[in-house]
Motif scaffolding. Structure first.
Motif, PDB file in Angstrom:
ATOM      1  N   PRO A  12       0.819  -1.222   0.000  1.00 55.43           N
ATOM      2  CA  PRO A  12       0.000   0.000   0.000  1.00 55.43           C
ATOM      3  C   PRO A  12       0.851   1.269   0.000  1.00 55.43           C
ATOM      4  N   PHE A  13       1.748   1.345  -0.947  1.00 56.06           N
ATOM      5  CA  PHE A  13       2.502   2.556  -1.259  1.00 56.06           C
ATOM      6  C   PHE A  13       3.101   2.341  -2.647  1.00 56.06           C
ATOM      7  N   ASN A  14       3.544   3.407  -3.270  1.00 59.77           N
ATOM      8  CA  ASN A  14       4.074   3.325  -4.630  1.00 59.77           C
ATOM      9  C   ASN A  14       5.560   2.985  -4.570  1.00 59.77           C
ATOM     10  N   LEU A  15       5.881   1.739  -4.819  1.00 57.66           N
ATOM     11  CA  LEU A  15       7.262   1.277  -4.705  1.00 57.66           C
ATOM     12  C   LEU A  15       8.168   1.961  -5.728  1.00 57.66           C
ATOM     13  N   SER A  16       7.623   2.298  -6.882  1.00 54.42           N
ATOM     14  CA  SER A  16       8.438   2.971  -7.904  1.00 54.42           C
ATOM     15  C   SER A  16       8.902   4.342  -7.416  1.00 54.42           C
ATOM     16  N   LEU A  17       8.009   5.067  -6.737  1.00 54.45           N
ATOM     17  CA  LEU A  17       8.385   6.380  -6.209  1.00 54.45           C
ATOM     18  C   LEU A  17       9.405   6.252  -5.080  1.00 54.45           C
ATOM     19  N   VAL A  18       9.223   5.245  -4.240  1.00 50.14           N
ATOM     20  CA  VAL A  18      10.171   5.016  -3.151  1.00 50.14           C
ATOM     21  C   VAL A  18      11.540   4.666  -3.722  1.00 50.14           C
ATOM     22  N   THR A  47       4.511  -1.689   8.704  1.00 49.71           N
ATOM     23  CA  THR A  47       5.971  -1.665   8.670  1.00 49.71           C
ATOM     24  C   THR A  47       6.460  -2.654   7.630  1.00 49.71           C
ATOM     25  N   PHE A  48       7.264  -2.173   6.681  1.00 49.02           N
ATOM     26  CA  PHE A  48       7.763  -3.003   5.592  1.00 49.02           C
ATOM     27  C   PHE A  48       9.286  -2.986   5.570  1.00 49.02           C
ATOM     28  N   GLU A  49       9.867  -4.102   5.181  1.00 50.22           N
ATOM     29  CA  GLU A  49      11.302  -4.168   4.931  1.00 50.22           C
ATOM     30  C   GLU A  49      11.537  -4.016   3.436  1.00 50.22           C
ATOM     31  N   LEU A  50      12.410  -3.075   3.083  1.00 54.19           N
ATOM     32  CA  LEU A  50      12.884  -2.931   1.708  1.00 54.19           C
ATOM     33  C   LEU A  50      14.290  -3.490   1.658  1.00 54.19           C
ATOM     34  N   ALA A  51      14.600  -4.263   0.629  1.00 48.78           N
ATOM     35  CA  ALA A  51      15.917  -4.902   0.576  1.00 48.78           C
ATOM     36  C   ALA A  51      16.472  -4.875  -0.835  1.00 48.78           C
ATOM     37  N   SER A  52      17.748  -4.485  -0.937  1.00 47.71           N
ATOM     38  CA  SER A  52      18.513  -4.622  -2.171  1.00 47.71           C
ATOM     39  C   SER A  52      19.488  -5.768  -1.953  1.00 47.71           C
ATOM     40  N   SER A  53      20.443  -5.941  -2.848  1.00 50.51           N
ATOM     41  CA  SER A  53      21.390  -7.044  -2.700  1.00 50.51           C
ATOM     42  C   SER A  53      22.321  -6.837  -1.507  1.00 50.51           C
ATOM     43  N   GLY A  54      22.513  -5.578  -1.085  1.00 57.49           N
ATOM     44  CA  GLY A  54      23.467  -5.347  -0.009  1.00 57.49           C
ATOM     45  C   GLY A  54      22.977  -4.458   1.114  1.00 57.49           C
ATOM     46  N   PRO A  92      17.337   4.566  14.745  1.00 56.63           N
ATOM     47  CA  PRO A  92      17.815   4.406  13.368  1.00 56.63           C
ATOM     48  C   PRO A  92      17.902   5.749  12.650  1.00 56.63           C
ATOM     49  N   ARG A  93      18.808   5.820  11.688  1.00 55.16           N
ATOM     50  CA  ARG A  93      18.937   7.013  10.851  1.00 55.16           C
ATOM     51  C   ARG A  93      17.730   7.128   9.920  1.00 55.16           C
ATOM     52  N   ILE A  94      17.135   8.316   9.888  1.00 53.87           N
ATOM     53  CA  ILE A  94      16.061   8.583   8.931  1.00 53.87           C
ATOM     54  C   ILE A  94      16.684   8.847   7.560  1.00 53.87           C
ATOM     55  N   TYR A 109       7.802   7.262   5.974  1.00 48.41           N
ATOM     56  CA  TYR A 109       9.243   7.534   5.975  1.00 48.41           C
ATOM     57  C   TYR A 109      10.010   6.240   5.818  1.00 48.41           C
ATOM     58  N   VAL A 110      11.279   6.399   5.447  1.00 50.21           N
ATOM     59  CA  VAL A 110      12.196   5.270   5.290  1.00 50.21           C
ATOM     60  C   VAL A 110      13.391   5.516   6.202  1.00 50.21           C
ATOM     61  N   MET A 111      13.797   4.471   6.926  1.00 50.11           N
ATOM     62  CA  MET A 111      14.954   4.571   7.815  1.00 50.11           C
ATOM     63  C   MET A 111      15.833   3.342   7.633  1.00 50.11           C
TER      64      MET A 111
END
Length: 345
Positions: A12-18, A47-54, A92-94, A109-111
């Motif tokens: 329920p948010f626009n992942l492309s914009l994030v 609360t969602f976890e966003l993850a890249s390869s690192g 955590p850092r914002i 927000y993302v932290m």
């Protein structure tokens, strides 16, 4: 595909914009993939976890559907976490925040994601080695003491809240929230609200108040020297009477023992964890605060939690909750009201 997977795929948010914002801030390589999953817990904000390869980040946004007035304010979390950066209170850092995001419930927000353990269930508390339970518990209460003894004006939070009349307003606020979120008749809970309003103690100090200070709202690192690595979930934070936080610690530590509780474990039911009285003694010694009227604050904690859970129960029966574990939330309201009445001086 289970429910959590379905939510993650249609977050329920626009992942492309994030993603675009993370790339703009050089947090994410444009060639890297970005995955999203709904985390366990979080029966209030999502609360969602966003993850890249690192790298991993946490995204928080308000819940879907019915919301209590003034609750789920992401901007409050951002403000207090930014103020507490580099203080003895770990946060955590914002990374970035958006206060006008129609695609994410108005604001989000993302932290940074902080690695460690979230102690949520009785099983989690039982898995902590017996020799680590006391130092971990003392780190927990010392973190609260550190929060309450920060100079909030020097941190730029001088206008973050209104400490004068704080307790009166809190009782009125949660009474109003109860009226807005009731799905049934709750005469004992309403009586408790009236009694609290009639017996408000004179507040003698003001501090940064977290509003929901329990173990599953922080990241613990349980090792040879256990510590609190991050305090999370600042949506109820303000400037007010710090003993409201200590009253909630009582509820979480031992106050709701014996109530069928799908929310969080109860540390006091496990051997080698200090008693709540031991935590209070350490807190009072560290802060120098007078805790002689703690009974009222504990009663208020039962009231506040009961009102919050009634609001969650309303969202559940309206089909507006996300995830599992909501079906028994409503059954906790009456026993919490009973204990709140019993705790009054």
């Amino acid at each position: 595909m289970n429910q959590v997977d379905e939510i993650a795929r249609s977050a329920p948010f626009n992942l492309s914009l994030v993603r675009a914002k993370l790339e703009e801030l050089f947090e994410l390589d444009p060639a890297d993939e970005l995955s999203v999953r709904l985390l366990a817990g979080g029966r209030s904000n999502l609360t969602f976890e966003l993850a890249s390869s690192g790298r991993k980040w946490i995204l928080r946004r308000p819940p879907i559907g019915h919301r209590l007035e003034t609750a789920h304010d992401m901007s409050r979390e951002v403000a207090v976490q930014r103020a507490l950066a580099n203080s003895p209170v770990p946060v955590p850092r914002i990374v970035f925040a958006d206060d006008d995001a129609g695609h994410a419930g108005g604001n989000y927000y993302v932290m940074d994601k902080i690695e460690g353990e979230v102690l949520r269930t009785d099983g989690d508390f039982a898995e902590v080695e017996s020799t680590q339970r006391q130092p971990l518990s003392f780190a927990y209460i010392d973190c609260l003491s550190a929060l309450h003894t920060r100079d909030h004006t020097a941190l730029g939070l001088g206008t973050f809240g209104r400490p004068a009349g704080f307790l009166d307003r809190q009782v009125r606020r949660w009474t109003k929230q109860l009226t807005a979120s009731k799905s049934r008749e709750l005469p004992l809970l309403e009586r408790l609200g009236r009694q609290l309003g009639e017996q408000v103690p004179a507040s003698s100090q003001s501090a940064i108040v977290h509003g929901d200070f329990r173990f599953d709202n922080m990241i613990a690192q349980v090792a040879d020297q256990p510590r609190i690595a991050a305090v999370l979930d600042w949506e109820m934070s303000t400037i007010g009477d710090p003993l409201t936080d200590l009253g909630l610690v009582h509820l979480f530590w031992s106050g709701w023992e014996g109530i069928d509780n799908p929310i969080a474990g109860t540390p006091s039911t496990h051997a080698a964890y200090p008693s709540f009285d031991e935590l209070v003694e350490r807190y009072a010694s560290t802060t120098g605060f007078d805790v002689s009227e703690l009974g009222w604050y504990s009663s208020f904690a039962f009231y506040k939690m009961a009102v919050i859970l009634e609001g969650i129960h309303l969202r559940f029966i309206n089909g507006e909750t996300v995830g599992d574990g909501f079906e028994n939330i409503g059954t906790m309201v009456q026993p919490l009201a009973e204990r709140g009445v019993a705790a009054l001086p």
